[in-house]
Design an enzyme around this catalytic site. Sequence first.
Site, short mmCIF file in Angstrom:
data_model
loop_
_atom_site.label_atom_id
_atom_site.label_comp_id
_atom_site.label_asym_id
_atom_site.label_seq_id
_atom_site.Cartn_x
_atom_site.Cartn_y
_atom_site.Cartn_z
N ASP A 108 40.46 43.85 23.81
CA ASP A 108 39.23 43.86 23.00
C ASP A 108 39.04 45.19 22.29
O ASP A 108 38.84 46.22 22.92
CB ASP A 108 38.03 43.59 23.90
CG ASP A 108 37.90 42.12 24.27
OD1 ASP A 108 37.97 41.27 23.37
OD2 ASP A 108 37.73 41.83 25.47
N MET A 157 33.92 32.38 20.08
CA MET A 157 33.14 33.24 20.98
C MET A 157 32.08 32.37 21.65
O MET A 157 31.32 31.68 20.99
CB MET A 157 32.43 34.35 20.19
CG MET A 157 33.31 35.41 19.58
SD MET A 157 34.45 36.21 20.70
CE MET A 157 33.34 36.93 21.90
C1 DX5 Z 1 33.29 40.23 24.28
C2 DX5 Z 1 34.78 40.25 24.48
C3 DX5 Z 1 35.25 39.41 25.60
C4 DX5 Z 1 34.71 39.82 26.94
C5 DX5 Z 1 34.84 38.69 27.91
O1 DX5 Z 1 32.97 40.85 23.08
O2 DX5 Z 1 35.43 39.78 23.32
O3 DX5 Z 1 36.67 39.37 25.63
O4 DX5 Z 1 35.33 40.92 27.46
O5 DX5 Z 1 34.28 39.10 29.10
P1 DX5 Z 1 33.63 38.09 30.14
O6 DX5 Z 1 34.71 37.16 30.56
O7 DX5 Z 1 33.16 38.99 31.22
O8 DX5 Z 1 32.52 37.38 29.41
ZN ZN Z 2 37.61 39.25 23.33
#
Ligand code: DX5
Ligand code: ZN
Length: 229
Positions: free
Chosen positions: A34, A136
């Site tokens: 990320d 998302m």
């Molecule tokens: C949010 C990121 C995700 C996040 C997911 O902006 O893109 O990849 O880290 O984390 P969890 O699984 O904890 O929601």
């Molecule tokens: Zn992500």
Amino acid sequence: MHVIAPSILSANFAKLGEEVQNVIASGADWIHFDVMDNHYVPNLTIGPLVCEAIRPLTTAPIDVHLMVKPVDRIVPDFAKAGADIITFHPEGSEHVDRTLGLIRDSGCQAGLVFNPATPLAHMDWVMDKLDVVLLMSVNPGFGGQSFIPATLSKLKEARAKIDAYTERSGRTIRLEVDGGVKVDNIAEIARAGADAFVAGSAVYGAGKDSDPQRYNSVIAALRAELAKA
Ligand code: DX5
Ligand code: ZN
């Protein structure tokens, strides 16, 4: 095949190399990476140097999720740093088709990321340049948020578009989901059509820090749920 892609956003950054190796040894498929710029999203994380540093530690694909604006300037740097997949948000690029071409010309697979309120129409005219569609299921910027339920119907809609495209072109496109994916909801998310699952806090929050096999049981539990889907 279902892909499990732990997000290193929730890993222990003081031991990032070990964390990457450990999660792959525990059965994960991709490393989800990320990238946040404190401009497109209100948080700041890691860049190409960190990608380059973890690249020699695993042969697993590195799935770079760019939450940055603008996108184009940083794409070649991630390609050089060993990224396999690069995805970005349409809001981060002035010319989405051009950015997809740039990623593919750099030798990486390309994908578009849809925020919870971003319409899927952005994918309709660029299907030939997409390897991944990422929905998302939280607003981007932070790990540990709750899955937004409306994502389930959006996944079904994206799955229908992808299947219709595959039927006419013979090409497949991965349907990835990111945010709030846990053992108790992954089966339902798979039934809605996702085939690649990012999980940050659910994976990296598991087990005791001192246990080198700490991720085995949570990844096995995610796979067991997927087998039921
Ligand atoms: C949010 C990121 C995700 C996040 C997911 O902006 O893109 O990849 O880290 O984390 P969890 O699984 O904890 O929601
Ligand atoms: Zn992500």
